[in-house]
Design an enzyme around this catalytic site. Structure first.
Site, PDB file in Angstrom:
ATOM      1  N   ALA A  49      20.294  27.317  57.630  1.00 32.61           N
ATOM      2  CA  ALA A  49      21.046  26.083  56.914  1.00 32.61           C
ATOM      3  C   ALA A  49      20.441  24.824  55.943  1.00 32.61           C
ATOM      4  O   ALA A  49      21.387  24.126  55.734  1.00 32.61           O
ATOM      5  CB  ALA A  49      22.257  25.619  57.765  1.00 32.61           C
ATOM      6  N   ALA A  50      19.432  25.625  56.079  1.00 37.84           N
ATOM      7  CA  ALA A  50      17.818  23.864  55.510  1.00 37.84           C
ATOM      8  C   ALA A  50      18.498  24.154  54.302  1.00 37.84           C
ATOM      9  O   ALA A  50      18.654  23.353  52.978  1.00 37.84           O
ATOM     10  CB  ALA A  50      16.762  24.737  55.762  1.00 37.84           C
ATOM     11  N   GLY A  51      18.527  25.409  53.272  1.00 34.36           N
ATOM     12  CA  GLY A  51      18.869  25.857  51.740  1.00 34.36           C
ATOM     13  C   GLY A  51      20.270  24.912  51.320  1.00 34.36           C
ATOM     14  O   GLY A  51      20.346  24.703  50.865  1.00 34.36           O
ATOM     15  N   ASP A  52      21.151  25.228  52.379  1.00 34.80           N
ATOM     16  CA  ASP A  52      22.583  24.448  52.428  1.00 34.80           C
ATOM     17  C   ASP A  52      22.728  23.171  52.300  1.00 34.80           C
ATOM     18  O   ASP A  52      22.840  22.636  51.392  1.00 34.80           O
ATOM     19  CB  ASP A  52      23.476  25.610  53.405  1.00 34.80           C
ATOM     20  CG  ASP A  52      23.041  26.739  53.400  1.00 34.80           C
ATOM     21  OD1 ASP A  52      22.842  27.037  52.143  1.00 34.80           O
ATOM     22  OD2 ASP A  52      23.634  27.681  54.456  1.00 34.80           O
TER      23      ASP A  52
HETATM   24  O1  RIB Z   1      22.388  29.829  55.103  1.00 34.18           O
HETATM   25  C1  RIB Z   1      23.055  29.833  56.421  1.00 34.18           C
HETATM   26  C2  RIB Z   1      23.729  30.608  56.690  1.00 34.18           C
HETATM   27  O2  RIB Z   1      23.246  32.184  56.447  1.00 34.18           O
HETATM   28  C3  RIB Z   1      24.391  31.000  57.714  1.00 34.18           C
HETATM   29  O3  RIB Z   1      25.658  29.634  58.951  1.00 34.18           O
HETATM   30  C4  RIB Z   1      25.198  32.438  58.417  1.00 34.18           C
HETATM   31  O4  RIB Z   1      26.163  31.749  58.280  1.00 34.18           O
HETATM   32  C5  RIB Z   1      24.385  32.839  56.877  1.00 34.18           C
HETATM   33  O5  RIB Z   1      25.954  32.762  56.029  1.00 34.18           O
END
Ligand code: RIB
Length: 303
Positions: free
Chosen positions: A251-254
């Site tokens: 989730a760093a990119g998110d």
């Molecule tokens: O980008 C991270 C996410 O990728 C995770 O939370 C997982 O669910 C996948 O979708």
């Protein structure tokens, strides 16, 4: 307050802590196992809302306990879930994350209800899309829905941000032509352009290809090094990452995408500044295990 719409996936992540990836045919014990809210779309929406933006989320859940777990998190954060609807048959999305002792992860996805999002679902959210400052999408939900959302957004002067993840090579030209900002990592940039991205020259070359495909602004994230940007008028720059000890990069990119969108001006004139805030926010996410639980709030990022 900035208004953002995110179209994307919801996954319940099961994190399996292991010393290393198993070899083919090998049975291995894990150190630990835990569950956290995830899904690229949901993570980006949570990041945007925690960054202080008024955020609406378009997604689909199943009729199951996993959905209840995720909806509780969204409500707790104040995410607008008017357009998160229920699929009668498919289960809520799941991700199985193999996390090794070095903090390296490998992820397996069950798409489930994420794969049932349609163009009609986008039409239901047309008002939210057309009145937003910015919309975001990725590749864990069907591409026709993303194209429809970006077309509506562009028709109303709304900024479109595409995070082309997971990596994909055959992106429809109609999507790229309606994308204002594309933000791949080095693997995703290579999948789209065929150019191996490993230094500034290759980042410039990959960006030039993406500009030719119709995207005005390219941001390539390169993990612990930082992020590179390229504008169509031949302007480049690099924002260094904040140095921290990473335990889990999930989730760093998110987080980067959600914070970027929440901090970016509509004319994109503060791109470098918004990338710096996004990079600082990601530096918090990597210091804790799990996706949504590790995404920081604005007051922690404090830039
Ligand atoms: O980008 C991270 C996410 O990728 C995770 O939370 C997982 O669910 C996948 O979708």
């Amino acid at each position: 307050m900035k208004k953002i719409v995110v179209l994307g996936s919801i996954n319940v992540d099961t994190i399996l802590n292991i010393a290393r990836l198993p070899l083919p045919g090998e049975t291995m014990a894990m150190h630990d196992r835990s569950v956290a809210g995830g899904g690229k779309g949901a993570n980006q929406a949570i990041a945007a809302v925690r960054a202080g933006a008024q955020t609406s989320f378009i997604s689909k859940i199943g009729k199951d306990h996993a959905a209840d777990f995720m909806i509780d998190t969204f409500k707790h954060d104040g995410l607008n879930i008017e357009h998160v609807t229920e699929d009668e048959k498919a289960g809520t999305g799941k991700a199985y994350i193999l996390l090794d002792d070095k903090g390296q992860n490998s992820i397996l996805i069950y798409g489930g209800s994420n794969q049932t999002i349609t163009v009609d679902d986008i039409h239901e959210a047309e008002e939210a899309i057309s009145s937003a400052d910015c919309v975001i999408s990725e590749f864990e939900t069907p591409i026709p829905a993303t194209i429809e959302m970006f077309k509506i957004a562009k028709a109303h002067g709304v900024v479109t941000i595409l995070n082309p993840a997971p990596a994909k090579s055959d992106i429809p030209s109609e999507l790229l032509e309606n994308t204002d900002i594309i933000a791949p990592n080095e693997i995703e940039a290579e999948a789209i352009t065929g150019i191996k991205v490993n230094d500034v020259d290759s980042m410039k070359a990959a960006s030039a290809e993406l500009h030719k495909m119709g995207v005005g602004t390219v941001i390539i994230t390169v993990g612990s090094k930082g992020s590179f940007y390229s504008l169509v008028d031949n302007k480049f720059g690099f924002v260094n990452a904040f140095k921290v000890k990473a335990v889990d990069t999930t989730a760093a990119g998110d987080t980067f995408i959600g914070y970027l969108a929440a901090n970016l001006k509509s004319d994109l004139s503060n791109l470098e500044e918004a990338m710096t805030v996004a990079s600082k926010a990601s530096s918090f996410t990597v210091q804790e295990q799990g996706a949504q639980n590790s995404i920081p709030y604005k007051k922690q990022v404090n830039l």
